[in-house]
Design a protein around this motif. Structure first.
Motif, short mmCIF file in Angstrom:
data_model
loop_
_atom_site.label_atom_id
_atom_site.label_comp_id
_atom_site.label_asym_id
_atom_site.label_seq_id
_atom_site.Cartn_x
_atom_site.Cartn_y
_atom_site.Cartn_z
N ILE A 145 -11.57 73.71 56.14
CA ILE A 145 -11.77 72.55 57.03
C ILE A 145 -12.65 71.51 56.34
N ARG A 146 -13.71 71.97 55.68
CA ARG A 146 -14.57 71.04 54.93
C ARG A 146 -13.76 70.26 53.90
N LEU A 171 -11.45 67.74 55.48
CA LEU A 171 -12.21 66.56 55.90
C LEU A 171 -12.50 65.64 54.71
N GLU A 172 -12.56 66.20 53.50
CA GLU A 172 -12.77 65.43 52.28
C GLU A 172 -11.48 64.85 51.74
N ARG A 216 -5.22 68.07 50.85
CA ARG A 216 -4.07 68.31 51.73
C ARG A 216 -3.06 69.32 51.17
N LEU A 259 -5.35 67.52 59.06
CA LEU A 259 -6.16 67.88 60.22
C LEU A 259 -5.57 67.26 61.48
N THR A 260 -5.58 68.02 62.56
CA THR A 260 -5.24 67.48 63.87
C THR A 260 -6.50 66.85 64.45
N GLU A 261 -6.40 66.25 65.61
CA GLU A 261 -7.60 65.71 66.26
C GLU A 261 -8.59 66.84 66.54
N GLY A 277 -8.96 69.49 64.74
CA GLY A 277 -9.59 69.79 63.46
C GLY A 277 -10.61 68.75 63.05
N LYS A 278 -10.27 67.47 63.24
CA LYS A 278 -11.20 66.39 62.89
C LYS A 278 -12.49 66.48 63.70
N ALA A 279 -12.39 66.99 64.92
CA ALA A 279 -13.57 67.10 65.78
C ALA A 279 -14.57 68.13 65.25
N GLN A 328 -15.85 68.01 62.37
CA GLN A 328 -16.70 67.36 61.37
C GLN A 328 -18.18 67.47 61.73
#
Length: 149
Positions: free
Chosen positions: A29-30, A33-34, A37, A82-84, A86-88, A90
């Motif tokens: 996930i980290r 976020l960077e 993909r 990332l889905t929303e 997943g983005k949450a 952060q």
């Protein structure tokens, strides 16, 4: 030993750890976020065995943290976005990074720091704020049973 599921637990921390609590998932996930993909890029960044990476990516897709999308360059490969949901995560990653930066390094030891992408300055330390905006100390936070948001 089979891991006990915390899925039905009343505690949101327990439920979240049941979903993404192993270190590989958090590191994937980290990296996502960077901007990473592709499978091969995750593998290179994390130095992780292909079978473990494959299992973690599959689980993160099943859990709605990542989704597979066609490769941006039009090739036959798929990418992981990332889905929303997943983005949450952060904020969680930033909190772990800030805690680790404060407590996991010897004085003067170098490590990575999360920064504002625009001005490249460190992100201000996350704070616990009450609904009315007051800054809370750790001993001013409690847990109660209630309806999740």
């Amino acid at each position: 030993m089979k891991r006990k599921s915390l899925q039905g637990n009343a505690c949101p921390v327990a439920r979240t750890l049941d979903l993404i609590g192993d270190w590989w998932s958090l590191l994937i996930i980290r990296d996502a976020l960077e901007g990473i993909r592709r499978f091969s890029d995750f593998q290179k960044s994390l130095d992780i065995a292909k079978n473990i990476l494959s299992a973690r990516l599959k689980a993160l897709v099943e859990q709605g943290i990542l989704q597979t999308v066609p490769a941006a360059d039009g090739c036959a490969y798929k990418e992981y976005a990332l889905t929303e949901r997943g983005k949450a995560l952060q904020t969680v990653i930033v909190a772990l990074s800030q805690w680790g930066g404060e407590f996991m390094y010897a004085p003067g030891e170098s490590g990575s720091v999360m920064v504002d992408a625009q001005n490249r300055q460190p992100i201000r330390k996350l704070e616990l704020l009450a609904e009315d905006g007051r800054k809370l100390r750790g001993d001013e936070v409690a847990t109660r049973l209630g309806v999740a948001h």
